[in-house]
Motif scaffolding. Structure first.
Motif, mmCIF file in Angstrom:
data_model
loop_
_atom_site.group_PDB
_atom_site.id
_atom_site.type_symbol
_atom_site.label_atom_id
_atom_site.label_comp_id
_atom_site.label_asym_id
_atom_site.label_seq_id
_atom_site.Cartn_x
_atom_site.Cartn_y
_atom_site.Cartn_z
ATOM 1 N N ALA A 128 0.503 -1.194 0.014
ATOM 2 C CA ALA A 128 0.005 0.131 0.141
ATOM 3 C C ALA A 128 0.878 1.227 0.046
ATOM 4 C CB ALA A 128 -0.913 0.071 1.116
ATOM 5 N N ASP A 129 1.998 1.452 0.875
ATOM 6 C CA ASP A 129 2.853 2.326 0.909
ATOM 7 C C ASP A 129 3.587 2.441 -0.714
ATOM 8 O OD1 ASP A 129 2.268 2.756 3.377
ATOM 9 O OD2 ASP A 129 4.228 1.820 4.229
ATOM 10 N N GLU A 130 3.740 1.543 -1.117
ATOM 11 C CA GLU A 130 4.425 1.854 -2.767
ATOM 12 C C GLU A 130 3.480 1.988 -3.521
ATOM 13 O OE1 GLU A 130 6.007 -2.316 -3.128
ATOM 14 O OE2 GLU A 130 7.764 -1.998 -2.054
ATOM 15 N N LEU A 131 2.283 1.694 -3.431
ATOM 16 C CA LEU A 131 1.032 2.177 -4.380
ATOM 17 C C LEU A 131 0.802 3.699 -3.975
ATOM 18 C CD1 LEU A 131 -1.097 -1.030 -4.364
ATOM 19 C CD2 LEU A 131 0.183 -0.318 -6.261
ATOM 20 N N GLN A 132 0.800 4.290 -2.710
ATOM 21 C CA GLN A 132 0.846 5.332 -2.680
ATOM 22 C C GLN A 132 1.838 6.019 -3.331
ATOM 23 O OE1 GLN A 132 -1.783 6.719 -0.289
ATOM 24 N NE2 GLN A 132 -1.275 8.573 -1.602
ATOM 25 N N GLN A 133 3.213 5.699 -3.331
ATOM 26 C CA GLN A 133 4.164 6.511 -4.065
ATOM 27 C C GLN A 133 4.028 6.499 -5.366
ATOM 28 O OE1 GLN A 133 7.799 4.581 -2.934
ATOM 29 N NE2 GLN A 133 9.256 5.767 -4.621
ATOM 30 N N ALA A 134 3.584 5.345 -6.087
ATOM 31 C CA ALA A 134 3.118 5.192 -7.440
ATOM 32 C C ALA A 134 1.923 6.158 -7.785
ATOM 33 C CB ALA A 134 2.835 3.703 -7.701
ATOM 34 N N ALA A 135 0.843 6.224 -6.876
ATOM 35 C CA ALA A 135 0.035 6.987 -7.407
ATOM 36 C C ALA A 135 0.448 8.674 -7.594
ATOM 37 C CB ALA A 135 -1.219 7.134 -6.236
ATOM 38 N N ALA A 136 1.026 9.057 -6.463
ATOM 39 C CA ALA A 136 1.749 10.505 -6.586
ATOM 40 C C ALA A 136 2.614 10.832 -7.866
ATOM 41 C CB ALA A 136 2.568 10.830 -5.209
ATOM 42 N N ALA A 137 3.469 9.614 -8.161
ATOM 43 C CA ALA A 137 4.136 9.746 -9.247
ATOM 44 C C ALA A 137 3.488 9.783 -10.636
ATOM 45 C CB ALA A 137 5.232 8.624 -9.137
ATOM 46 N N ILE A 138 2.422 8.744 -10.524
ATOM 47 C CA ILE A 138 1.492 8.852 -11.926
ATOM 48 C C ILE A 138 0.872 10.432 -11.941
ATOM 49 C CG2 ILE A 138 -0.697 8.114 -12.723
ATOM 50 C CD1 ILE A 138 0.049 5.478 -11.345
ATOM 51 N N GLU A 140 1.961 13.150 -10.928
ATOM 52 C CA GLU A 140 3.113 14.060 -11.477
ATOM 53 C C GLU A 140 3.617 14.166 -12.637
ATOM 54 O OE1 GLU A 140 4.533 16.779 -9.566
ATOM 55 O OE2 GLU A 140 3.013 16.326 -7.958
ATOM 56 N N LYS A 141 3.546 12.615 -13.140
ATOM 57 C CA LYS A 141 4.283 12.647 -14.618
ATOM 58 C C LYS A 141 3.183 12.437 -15.704
ATOM 59 C CE LYS A 141 8.038 9.826 -12.843
ATOM 60 N NZ LYS A 141 8.793 8.443 -12.929
ATOM 61 N N PHE A 142 1.982 12.365 -15.263
ATOM 62 C CA PHE A 142 0.816 12.262 -16.364
ATOM 63 C C PHE A 142 -0.080 13.217 -16.187
ATOM 64 C CE2 PHE A 142 3.254 8.260 -16.063
ATOM 65 C CZ PHE A 142 3.298 7.828 -17.460
ATOM 66 N N PHE A 143 -0.352 13.806 -15.060
ATOM 67 C CA PHE A 143 -1.423 14.640 -14.977
ATOM 68 C C PHE A 143 -1.181 15.987 -14.180
ATOM 69 C CE2 PHE A 143 -2.946 10.184 -14.956
ATOM 70 C CZ PHE A 143 -3.883 10.204 -15.841
ATOM 71 N N GLN A 150 -2.876 24.615 -12.558
ATOM 72 C CA GLN A 150 -1.874 24.079 -13.573
ATOM 73 C C GLN A 150 -0.582 24.095 -12.795
ATOM 74 O OE1 GLN A 150 -2.240 23.873 -17.221
ATOM 75 N NE2 GLN A 150 -4.537 23.945 -16.911
ATOM 76 N N GLN A 151 -0.468 24.137 -11.509
ATOM 77 C CA GLN A 151 0.825 24.050 -10.893
ATOM 78 C C GLN A 151 1.045 22.576 -10.019
ATOM 79 O OE1 GLN A 151 0.308 26.753 -7.717
ATOM 80 N NE2 GLN A 151 0.593 28.548 -8.879
ATOM 81 N N ARG A 152 2.308 22.277 -10.199
ATOM 82 C CA ARG A 152 2.686 20.758 -9.697
ATOM 83 C C ARG A 152 2.851 20.994 -8.396
ATOM 84 N NH1 ARG A 152 5.693 17.637 -14.081
ATOM 85 N NH2 ARG A 152 6.293 16.663 -12.323
ATOM 86 N N GLU A 153 2.389 19.769 -7.650
ATOM 87 C CA GLU A 153 2.670 19.809 -6.093
ATOM 88 C C GLU A 153 4.143 19.319 -5.799
ATOM 89 O OE1 GLU A 153 0.906 17.128 -3.267
ATOM 90 O OE2 GLU A 153 -0.672 18.378 -3.522
#
Length: 156
Positions: A128-138, A140-143, A150-153
């Motif tokens: 679940a922790d790894e999936l949380q990391q993946a969700a944030a990265a997705i 940032e990278k795609f949305f 229009q600001q990146r977190e």
């Protein structure tokens, strides 16, 4: 704007992909991103009626809703209608090769999310922790362009 669905795929659609679906959905809601949704499916989904109890426990700990979740078998149409498909492992991605919109989690965060099935609650929590990391990265990278203003977190 047309809705864009992120489809998370694992083996049986009872452990990792349902957690990814719920975590990603909560993250896009928290960041107020419109027109993006989350779903999940399994490459070899069984006729299970529910999410795995330890996956459910992890989502409960995070206070994330999965009440409408039902495991389902991956179908070709799901691949065609998804904006992007995110597999938990490179091997799963390789099974679905041929679609340009298919990624492995390792393409996004550098490592696969191991299957916790048969493991301890701590193994499910790690997933679940790894999936949380993946969700944030997705996001940032795609949305990033969908973020309000229009600001990146900032990355944490």
């Amino acid at each position: 704007m047309k809705r864009r669905k992120v489809l998370f795929v694992c083996t049986g659609n009872t452990c990792r992909s349902p957690m990814a679906e719920a975590i990603f959905r909560a993250e896009i809601k928290r960041r107020k991103i419109k027109f993006v949704d989350s779903a999940s499916a399994g490459i070899f989904a069984s006729n299970s009626e529910a999410i795995h109890p330890l996956s459910a426990a992890c989502l409960d700990e995070r206070r994330l809703d999965y009440s409408k979740f039902r495991p389902r078998q991956l179908k070709h149409k799901m691949l065609e209608t998804s904006y992007m498909v995110v597999c938990m492992t490179r091997e799963q991605k390789d099974l679905l090769k041929g679609s340009g919109n298919v990624y492995a989690v390792s393409d996004i965060i550098g490592f696969d999310v191991d299957d916790p099935y048969g493991g301890t609650i701590d193994e499910y929590r790690r997933a679940a922790d790894e999936l949380q990391q993946a969700a944030a990265a997705i996001i940032e990278k795609f949305f990033a362009s969908d973020l309000p203003g229009q600001q990146r977190e900032d990355k944490k």
